[in-house]
Motif scaffolding. Structure first.
Motif, PDB file in Angstrom:
ATOM      1  N   PRO A  82      69.847 -18.115 -57.692  1.00 26.90           N
ATOM      2  CA  PRO A  82      70.129 -18.079 -59.130  1.00 26.90           C
ATOM      3  C   PRO A  82      71.248 -19.044 -59.496  1.00 26.90           C
ATOM      4  O   PRO A  82      72.219 -19.211 -58.746  1.00 26.90           O
ATOM      5  CB  PRO A  82      70.556 -16.615 -59.366  1.00 26.90           C
ATOM      6  N   GLY A  83      71.085 -19.697 -60.628  1.00 28.55           N
ATOM      7  CA  GLY A  83      72.098 -20.644 -61.080  1.00 28.55           C
ATOM      8  C   GLY A  83      71.984 -22.016 -60.464  1.00 28.55           C
ATOM      9  O   GLY A  83      72.886 -22.837 -60.623  1.00 28.55           O
ATOM     10  N   ALA A  84      70.864 -22.278 -59.753  1.00 30.56           N
ATOM     11  CA  ALA A  84      70.663 -23.611 -59.170  1.00 30.56           C
ATOM     12  C   ALA A  84      70.561 -24.655 -60.282  1.00 30.56           C
ATOM     13  O   ALA A  84      70.128 -24.348 -61.399  1.00 30.56           O
ATOM     14  CB  ALA A  84      69.397 -23.622 -58.325  1.00 30.56           C
ATOM     15  N   PRO A  85      70.953 -25.905 -60.002  1.00 29.92           N
ATOM     16  CA  PRO A  85      70.894 -26.935 -61.046  1.00 29.92           C
ATOM     17  C   PRO A  85      69.507 -27.144 -61.622  1.00 29.92           C
ATOM     18  O   PRO A  85      69.357 -27.416 -62.814  1.00 29.92           O
ATOM     19  CB  PRO A  85      71.384 -28.191 -60.314  1.00 29.92           C
ATOM     20  N   SER A  86      68.472 -27.049 -60.782  1.00 25.47           N
ATOM     21  CA  SER A  86      67.091 -27.249 -61.247  1.00 25.47           C
ATOM     22  C   SER A  86      66.261 -26.057 -60.789  1.00 25.47           C
ATOM     23  O   SER A  86      65.938 -25.936 -59.610  1.00 25.47           O
ATOM     24  CB  SER A  86      66.500 -28.541 -60.678  1.00 25.47           C
ATOM     25  N   GLY A  87      65.920 -25.201 -61.704  1.00 25.27           N
ATOM     26  CA  GLY A  87      65.080 -24.062 -61.359  1.00 25.27           C
ATOM     27  C   GLY A  87      65.815 -23.037 -60.519  1.00 25.27           C
ATOM     28  O   GLY A  87      66.997 -22.751 -60.728  1.00 25.27           O
TER      29      GLY A  87
END
Length: 235
Positions: A82-87
């Motif tokens: 969760p909170g990854a830069p892309s998806g």
């Protein structure tokens, strides 16, 4: 007699204080110079560019894993975060027993290259680093890396061991946060960026072409995302 001895000891004490003051001043000046290095590089270095028509490859690990990648060392895998830069999916390195952990992306080899990506140092007691490998071929490569446990940003070459080429003093990239890292290599000219700031500007001609990859050291547990490679094919 005693008065003369007291004066002699007094003069020795004063001389020792003066020497200590000079050493401290030199150390402070050295720190100021190193801290200013990044600003000087950013202010005076012309930004390197690869040709506009350079081939581009992008990896955000949302639609595919690491099929076609080559794990040189380490335990690499795609995980949900969760909170990854892309998806929601990122590439994570979790091995903690190796000197260095390297995984090489499928495209290439390239000569001139512009590589950028994001990394998140998650854990590590000895090291908490993330880096970009470039011009990787036949067991040797360059790597630019940052470490959450150290206040430096460095360029190395690797050939049966790691050898430092350039360094800059930085605020350590915080654990548990995403950071950007970028390297541009055109001919023998190499520039490296951390969080958008140009900090390293160096020339080295020992490696001319190779593939691109990702890197950690020792017990670093690090996530990577948004790897973008723009390069000129060549070997």
């Amino acid at each position: 007699m005693w008065e003369g001895i007291g004066q002699e000891y007094g003069m020795q004490y004063i001389r020792s204080l003066c020497r200590a003051s000079v050493r401290l001043t030199l150390r402070v000046l050295g720190v100021v110079w190193v801290c200013a290095l990044g600003a000087v590089v950013g202010a005076h270095a012309a930004e390197l560019k690869v040709p506009e028509e350079a081939a581009m490859a992008r990896f955000d690990f949302e639609q595919q894993g690491i099929e076609g990648w080559h794990s040189v060392e380490g335990r690499w895998g795609v995980e949900e975060m969760p909170g990854a830069p892309s998806g929601q999916r990122v590439l994570v390195q979790r091995a903690t027993e190796n000197d260095f952990n390297v995984i090489v992306a499928p495209p290439g080899p390239y000569t001139d290259v512009d590589v950028s990506g994001r990394f998140k140092p998650m854990a590590g007691r000895e090291d908490a680093s993330g880096g970009i490998v470039f011009r990787c071929a036949e067991g040797h490569y360059y790597v630019v890396r940052a470490n959450a446990l150290e206040n430096n940003f460095r360029l190395y070459y690797y050939d049966r061991g790691r050898h430092q080429l350039a360094t800059a003093t930085v605020q350590p990239p915080a654990l548990g946060q995403w950071h950007t890292i970028r390297v541009v290599a055109v001919g023998d000219h190499i520039q490296a960026y951390l969080n958008g700031a140009l900090l390293l500007d160096h020339r080295d001609s020992r490696y001319r072409a190779g593939q691109v990859g990702l890197w950690t050291k020792a017990d670093s547990i690090t996530a990577f995302d948004d790897l973008v490679i723009r390069g000129v094919p060549g070997s």
